[in-house]
Design a protein around this motif. Structure first.
Motif, PDB file in Angstrom:
ATOM      1  N   VAL B 190     -49.134 -28.161  69.929  1.00 43.13           N
ATOM      2  CA  VAL B 190     -48.622 -26.959  71.136  1.00 43.13           C
ATOM      3  C   VAL B 190     -49.488 -26.755  72.180  1.00 43.13           C
ATOM      4  O   VAL B 190     -50.587 -26.470  71.846  1.00 43.13           O
ATOM      5  CB  VAL B 190     -48.106 -25.529  70.315  1.00 43.13           C
ATOM      6  N   VAL B 191     -49.247 -26.920  73.049  1.00 43.65           N
ATOM      7  CA  VAL B 191     -50.023 -26.780  74.576  1.00 43.65           C
ATOM      8  C   VAL B 191     -49.163 -25.845  75.324  1.00 43.65           C
ATOM      9  O   VAL B 191     -47.883 -25.972  75.733  1.00 43.65           O
ATOM     10  CB  VAL B 191     -50.318 -28.205  75.353  1.00 43.65           C
ATOM     11  N   MET B 192     -49.797 -24.425  75.440  1.00 44.91           N
ATOM     12  CA  MET B 192     -48.767 -23.537  76.173  1.00 44.91           C
ATOM     13  C   MET B 192     -49.809 -22.782  77.418  1.00 44.91           C
ATOM     14  O   MET B 192     -50.770 -22.318  77.085  1.00 44.91           O
ATOM     15  CB  MET B 192     -48.398 -22.311  74.981  1.00 44.91           C
ATOM     16  N   ALA B 193     -49.140 -22.888  78.422  1.00 49.48           N
ATOM     17  CA  ALA B 193     -49.567 -22.190  79.641  1.00 49.48           C
ATOM     18  C   ALA B 193     -49.147 -20.786  79.634  1.00 49.48           C
ATOM     19  O   ALA B 193     -48.145 -20.489  79.327  1.00 49.48           O
ATOM     20  CB  ALA B 193     -49.281 -22.906  80.848  1.00 49.48           C
ATOM     21  N   THR B 194     -49.968 -19.820  79.958  1.00 50.90           N
ATOM     22  CA  THR B 194     -49.464 -18.241  79.715  1.00 50.90           C
ATOM     23  C   THR B 194     -50.274 -17.555  80.728  1.00 50.90           C
ATOM     24  O   THR B 194     -51.444 -17.750  80.889  1.00 50.90           O
ATOM     25  CB  THR B 194     -49.503 -17.925  78.416  1.00 50.90           C
ATOM     26  N   HIS B 195     -49.741 -16.348  81.021  1.00 46.44           N
ATOM     27  CA  HIS B 195     -50.714 -15.331  81.674  1.00 46.44           C
ATOM     28  C   HIS B 195     -50.602 -14.024  80.867  1.00 46.44           C
ATOM     29  O   HIS B 195     -50.957 -13.137  81.089  1.00 46.44           O
ATOM     30  CB  HIS B 195     -49.844 -14.837  82.809  1.00 46.44           C
ATOM     31  N   ASN B 196     -49.983 -14.249  79.631  1.00 42.52           N
ATOM     32  CA  ASN B 196     -50.079 -13.169  78.596  1.00 42.52           C
ATOM     33  C   ASN B 196     -50.995 -13.090  77.865  1.00 42.52           C
ATOM     34  O   ASN B 196     -51.507 -13.303  76.971  1.00 42.52           O
ATOM     35  CB  ASN B 196     -48.683 -13.349  77.891  1.00 42.52           C
ATOM     36  N   LYS B 197     -51.980 -11.895  78.505  1.00 45.38           N
ATOM     37  CA  LYS B 197     -53.356 -11.880  77.966  1.00 45.38           C
ATOM     38  C   LYS B 197     -53.283 -11.231  76.314  1.00 45.38           C
ATOM     39  O   LYS B 197     -53.986 -11.657  75.705  1.00 45.38           O
ATOM     40  CB  LYS B 197     -54.242 -10.778  78.692  1.00 45.38           C
ATOM     41  N   GLU B 198     -52.196 -10.308  76.310  1.00 44.05           N
ATOM     42  CA  GLU B 198     -52.335  -9.776  74.843  1.00 44.05           C
ATOM     43  C   GLU B 198     -52.213 -10.771  73.789  1.00 44.05           C
ATOM     44  O   GLU B 198     -52.679 -10.887  72.707  1.00 44.05           O
ATOM     45  CB  GLU B 198     -50.849  -8.758  74.892  1.00 44.05           C
ATOM     46  N   ILE B 199     -51.150 -11.769  73.987  1.00 47.80           N
ATOM     47  CA  ILE B 199     -50.629 -12.778  73.163  1.00 47.80           C
ATOM     48  C   ILE B 199     -52.000 -13.691  72.918  1.00 47.80           C
ATOM     49  O   ILE B 199     -52.424 -13.888  71.698  1.00 47.80           O
ATOM     50  CB  ILE B 199     -49.547 -13.578  73.716  1.00 47.80           C
ATOM     51  N   VAL B 200     -52.633 -14.157  74.051  1.00 45.51           N
ATOM     52  CA  VAL B 200     -53.838 -14.873  73.863  1.00 45.51           C
ATOM     53  C   VAL B 200     -55.074 -14.220  73.152  1.00 45.51           C
ATOM     54  O   VAL B 200     -55.445 -14.855  72.002  1.00 45.51           O
ATOM     55  CB  VAL B 200     -54.432 -15.482  75.292  1.00 45.51           C
ATOM     56  N   ASP B 201     -55.154 -13.108  73.438  1.00 44.07           N
ATOM     57  CA  ASP B 201     -56.158 -12.552  72.697  1.00 44.07           C
ATOM     58  C   ASP B 201     -56.135 -12.133  71.250  1.00 44.07           C
ATOM     59  O   ASP B 201     -56.999 -12.184  70.404  1.00 44.07           O
ATOM     60  CB  ASP B 201     -56.635 -10.943  73.445  1.00 44.07           C
ATOM     61  N   MET B 202     -54.735 -11.890  70.867  1.00 49.19           N
ATOM     62  CA  MET B 202     -54.243 -11.478  69.396  1.00 49.19           C
ATOM     63  C   MET B 202     -54.439 -13.015  68.577  1.00 49.19           C
ATOM     64  O   MET B 202     -54.615 -12.966  67.375  1.00 49.19           O
ATOM     65  CB  MET B 202     -52.937 -10.907  69.376  1.00 49.19           C
ATOM     66  N   GLN B 203     -53.802 -14.053  69.404  1.00 50.87           N
ATOM     67  CA  GLN B 203     -53.722 -15.259  68.603  1.00 50.87           C
ATOM     68  C   GLN B 203     -55.136 -15.864  68.000  1.00 50.87           C
ATOM     69  O   GLN B 203     -54.977 -16.377  67.025  1.00 50.87           O
ATOM     70  CB  GLN B 203     -52.607 -16.302  69.305  1.00 50.87           C
ATOM     71  N   LYS B 204     -56.046 -15.754  68.684  1.00 50.64           N
ATOM     72  CA  LYS B 204     -57.334 -16.186  68.279  1.00 50.64           C
ATOM     73  C   LYS B 204     -57.167 -17.649  68.195  1.00 50.64           C
ATOM     74  O   LYS B 204     -57.688 -18.533  67.158  1.00 50.64           O
ATOM     75  CB  LYS B 204     -57.955 -15.625  66.964  1.00 50.64           C
ATOM     76  N   ARG B 205     -56.723 -18.518  69.099  1.00 49.06           N
ATOM     77  CA  ARG B 205     -56.376 -19.820  69.255  1.00 49.06           C
ATOM     78  C   ARG B 205     -57.461 -20.531  70.141  1.00 49.06           C
ATOM     79  O   ARG B 205     -58.080 -19.792  70.902  1.00 49.06           O
ATOM     80  CB  ARG B 205     -55.040 -20.325  69.476  1.00 49.06           C
ATOM     81  N   ARG B 206     -57.413 -21.753  70.397  1.00 44.52           N
ATOM     82  CA  ARG B 206     -58.201 -22.387  71.359  1.00 44.52           C
ATOM     83  C   ARG B 206     -57.575 -22.126  72.901  1.00 44.52           C
ATOM     84  O   ARG B 206     -56.497 -22.098  72.944  1.00 44.52           O
ATOM     85  CB  ARG B 206     -58.429 -23.933  71.155  1.00 44.52           C
ATOM     86  N   VAL B 207     -58.631 -21.795  73.616  1.00 44.48           N
ATOM     87  CA  VAL B 207     -58.255 -21.255  75.180  1.00 44.48           C
ATOM     88  C   VAL B 207     -58.888 -22.184  76.103  1.00 44.48           C
ATOM     89  O   VAL B 207     -60.195 -22.267  75.936  1.00 44.48           O
ATOM     90  CB  VAL B 207     -58.536 -19.830  75.101  1.00 44.48           C
TER      91      VAL B 207
END
Lengths: 291, 227
Positions: B190-207
């Protein structure tokens, strides 16, 4: 995907465009049917006149068999004659009776003595008719020679004219119809651009996207062809009494069109429709559907 | 594996969207691509979908250079990839069922199989009861679920999601993300482009962070930051 359901839905979604396209197609194919029928019928009428005794020489009373044989020999020597038929006074009376069997008054008045014996002369071509008539006229036993010179020459010219004018008009209308299909299909492609983009992203092949548009173009043309074909025959049948009254025996040629010929005509129109609709829609997808 | 090798993309001599990008994304990874608007995130994804061609460099998917794919072979390539967009891009005149079925129809899947697969997928995504509705009759979250169902029904190797939560409220965003996590757990990259800081920070995935067309950060278990 059910292709025809997709096409049906596309047509239903833009009914006015579909109607406009089908009407233009109808006009084109009605004209095409009309000219094809005219060309076929005029050709048949021409053949009818050509196959009929083209010249009739009426003999004076007292003409002997030797006189007739001599004239027949002279005509056969020209090489222009295909058939000769001697009609005696009695034969002429029989023909007269047959033609007027519904009119007892006319039958009572005429006897074999009044009617002249005659020779029906068929020639190779209508052009041979005049020289043959000139030869017969010189014979002293011949009272009069009649031949439908004007009818045949007019028919030859009319048939040529029908072909030329028909080809020009039908050619113009086919071009016009093809352009209409290009416009209608092109417009549909433009309004469905985003849908096409999505389909491309989903992995739809070029033909998967193109085929419904091309089919739509063909469907418009086929509707027009079928309606045009039906209408032209409906008009022909509607005017049958008028044509019969004005053309006499020759009108029979109009109504002697066999079912095979009618289906053949439909077949020709279907092929033309597939070409017009298919080519028009293909040009549109090539022009507006950049895949 | 997805590999970007020295990839640059210019739209004109003065507009450089991406410059010398080098990336590797392993099979089965879940990667966030973050960055400010105009950074080049969407361009990166569009290069992957073969909507764009790079001016230079190679893009490999399982060792095949997708920049070399012939135009007639692009549909076949795209069937290996699923797409989800911010505006879901559902077809307005098709029902939920028809929208999802379309992804299989373009693959010339038999109708009976399409019906079975669509039913299975819609039930899995808990939208089977919405199958006869049109997109305008759905909520944002439901529409996005349909879009994701359409994207994955063809069992793609890679799922590309361009701001799939962009138009959604936080709660619906989380449910969409849950769905993407589940899809990832099946082995789909899954490659996901996003502006959603909360989701990115909570997921602890590769950024992977992109700014001005360049990769500025690439961290496993990263955070939403690109400075």
């Amino acid at each position: 995907m059910n292709l025809f359901n997709t096409v049906k839905k596309n047509i239903r979604r833009t009914p006015y465009q579909a109607l406009a396209a089908s009407m233009v197609m109808f006009l084109t194919f009605l004209t095409l049917s009309g000219f094809l029928l005219l060309a076929i019928c005029s050709q048949q009428i021409l053949r009818y006149y050509e196959s009929k005794p083209q010249a009739i020489a009426f003999f004076k009373d007292g003409t002997t068999d030797q006189d007739v044989n001599a004239i027949e020999g002279a005509l056969n020597q020209t090489g222009k004659v295909t058939k000769l038929k001697f009609v005696s006074k009695d034969d002429a009376l029989q023909i007269y009776r047959e033609r007027n069997k519904n009119n007892p008054m006319l039958l009572e008045l005429v006897t074999a003595n009044i009617l002249p014996a005659s020779l029906e002369i068929s020639t190779q071509t209508p052009e041979d008719l005049k020289p043959v008539a000139e030869i017969v006229k010189k014979e002293p036993v011949v009272e009069e020679v009649v031949f439908p010179e004007d009818v045949v020459s007019s028919l030859v010219s009319a048939t040529r004219l029908i072909r030329v004018v028909g080809s020009a008009v039908v050619g113009f209308l086919i071009t016009f119809s093809t352009l209409i299909i290009v416009m209608v299909v092109g417009f549909k492609i433009r309004i469905k651009r985003s849908e096409i983009e999505i389909m491309k992203l989903l992995g739809a092949s070029t033909w998967f996207i193109r085929i419904p548009y091309i089919t739509e173009g063909v469907v418009y043309a086929l509707i027009g062809a079928f309606l045009g074909w039906i209408t032209s025959f409906a008009v022909l049948w509607y005017f049958e009494p008028v044509l019969r009254n004005n053309l006499g025996e020759a009108a029979g040629q109009f109504f002697a069109l066999s079912p095979v010929l009618l289906l053949g005509l439909l077949g020709v129109e279907v092929v033309v429709a597939i070409l017009v609709g298919g080519v028009g829609a293909f040009v549109a997808v090539r022009r507006y559907l950049r895949i | 594996m997805i590999s970007f090798q020295n990839v640059s993309k210019k739209f004109s001599s003065s507009i450089t969207a991406l410059e010398d990008i080098n990336l590797e994304i392993k099979n089965g990874e879940f990667v966030f691509v973050v960055g400010p608007s105009g950074a080049g995130k969407s361009t990166l994804l569009r290069l992957l979908t073969r909507e764009y061609l790079p001016n230079s460099g190679k893009i490999l998917l399982d060792d095949v250079d997708i920049t070399k794919i012939k135009p007639q072979d692009i549909p076949e390539y795209r069937r290996k990839i699923g797409f989800v967009f911010q505006d879901n891009k559902l077809l307005d005149d098709k029902t939920v069922f028809e929208n999802v079925a379309l992804a299989l129809q373009v693959r010339n899947t038999p109708e009976a199989e399409i019906h079975k697969e669509v039913e299975r997928t819609l039930k899995l995504f808990e939208i089977w009861d919405r199958r006869n509705l049109f997109p305008r009759q759905l909520s944002g979250g439901e529409a996005q679920r349909v879009a994701i169902a359409r994207a994955i029904i063809g069992k793609p190797k890679v799922l590309i999601a361009d701001e799939p939560t962009g138009n959604l409220d936080p709660q619906t965003s989380w449910s969409v993300l849950q769905l993407l996590n589940e899809i990832n757990s099946w082995g789909t990259t899954v490659v996901m482009a996003t502006h959603n800081k909360e989701i990115v920070d909570m997921q602890k995935r590769r950024v992977i962070a992109i700014k001005n067309g360049k990769v500025t950060k690439d961290k496993t278990e990263g955070k939403y930051e690109f400075h």
